[in-house]
Design an enzyme around this catalytic site. Structure first.
Site, PDB file in Angstrom:
ATOM      1  CE  LYS A 260      92.518  57.861  51.520  1.00  0.00           C
ATOM      2  NZ  LYS A 260      92.080  59.115  51.497  1.00  0.00           N
TER       3      LYS A 260
ATOM      4  CD  GLN B 182      90.479  60.820  48.519  1.00  0.00           C
ATOM      5  OE1 GLN B 182      90.455  59.860  49.399  1.00  0.00           O
ATOM      6  NE2 GLN B 182      91.710  61.654  48.349  1.00  0.00           N
TER       7      GLN B 182
ATOM      8  CG  ASP C   7      89.160  61.766  55.531  1.00  0.00           C
ATOM      9  OD1 ASP C   7      90.165  61.050  55.538  1.00  0.00           O
ATOM     10  OD2 ASP C   7      88.530  61.587  54.471  1.00  0.00           O
TER      11      ASP C   7
END
Ligand code: GUN
Length: 311
Positions: A53, A97, A120
């Site tokens: 990412k 994460q 997200d």
């Protein structure tokens, strides 16, 4: 007729080149979108995901920052960290994460992320916007799956879609996106009776159950489209030899690397039965990162673009 392979790398490249054009417009107004990725501890898969990412941000010219609290971090520490990222104007996107270690209350942490920075799409506000078809940030993997289908010209409206898996991150949101495109959607899970028979009704089958090669030919209606969300690492020779029988190149790859990736669909069966399918690797995975970049640029535009933003 051989199945059509839906190449995620090509679709990712298309999306990134469209984003580059939008970034130039933002840059001309002095705006550089920024992403903060929070990675707790040393989960090997999470480390790879976050590294990829950050690399994608660097390749695209976004500002990025990796924050790596220790495995022993508390919920309170995580909440303080998220509050600081919410406050910082140059941070447009915050990515925590998952999974977080067991002592951390993940739901409280995700709830603390400013919904305007929730790239997200995990915040209940953004999930509520998705349910009610309001503008918001949509989870990256589900959004990427829709990009694959649309950009590949796979018809959705009026078709039967079956989603195997009911996670908050993939199964539920992708089912909603397909519903909003007027598919007739069924969500299956571990308690579904005669899963294969339900799956066989699908024109579009989304496999997001997290079980290596479980979707075999008896799940796949001939000619249907199979979207494989699985990313399973195989490190046992017996599994590799069973699943990749007749594919000497994969068995050789396993001998050299000690592990290979397989999706939730059986690779030989999906290639033999489906009309079109996403391979693993190189299908859905690249889109997840492309949509994270897209969400970060979108968050910057919406939050900092001002009333005269490009859109
Ligand atoms: N863990 C597995 N997939 C994801 C994802 O898409 N985002 C985050 N933040 N964590 C994950």
């Amino acid at each position: 007729m051989p199945a059509r392979i839906l190449n995620g790398n090509l679709i990712r490249d298309q999306i990134l080149s469209e984003l580059r054009a939008e970034l130039e417009t933002l840059e001309s107004r002095g705006l550089r979108p920024g992403l903060a990725a929070v990675l707790v501890g040393h989960n090997p898969a999470s480390e790879i995901y976050v590294r990829n990412k950050i690399k994608a941000c660097q390749a695209l010219g976004l500002y990025s920052e990796k924050i790596a609290p220790p495995e022993s971090v508390s919920t309170e520490d995580m909440l303080a960290l998220v509050a600081e990222l919410n406050r910082r104007d140059e941070i447009d996107g915050i990515l925590v994460q998952l999974p977080l270690p067991p002592q951390v209350d993940s739901k409280r942490v995700l709830l603390a992320v400013d919904p305007a920075k929730d790239v997200d799409g995990f915040h209940p506000t953004n999930l509520g916007c998705l349910v009610t078809q309001r503008p918001g940030l949509v989870a990256c993997t589900p959004a990427g799956i829709l990009e694959i289908l649309k950009r590949s010209g796979i018809p959705i409206a009026g078709r039967r879609a079956v989603v195997i898996g009911r996670s908050d991150i993939v199964g539920k949101p992708v089912a909603l996106l397909l519903l909003h495109e007027n598919a007739t959607v069924t969500i299956c899970h571990s308690k579904t009776q005669d899963l294969a028979a339900v799956a066989r009704e699908a024109d579009i089958l989304v496999a997001a159950l997290g079980r290596p090669a479980m979707v075999t030919r008896d799940f796949i209606r001939p000619g249907s489209t199979v979207i494989d969300v699985g990313m399973n690492r195989l490190d046992q020779a017996a599994d590799v030899e069973r699943i990749f029988a007749g594919q000497p190149a994969k068995i050789e790859e396993f001998r050299q690397k000690g592990a290979v990736l397989v999706g939730d669909a059986h690779p030989g069966d999906v290639a033999a039965c489906a009309g079109a399918y996403t391979p693993v690797p190189g299908g859905v995975g690249p889109l997840t990162i492309a949509m994270l970049m897209s969400n970060t640029v979108k968050a910057a535009r919406l939050r900092r673009g001002g009333p005269h933003g490009p859109r």
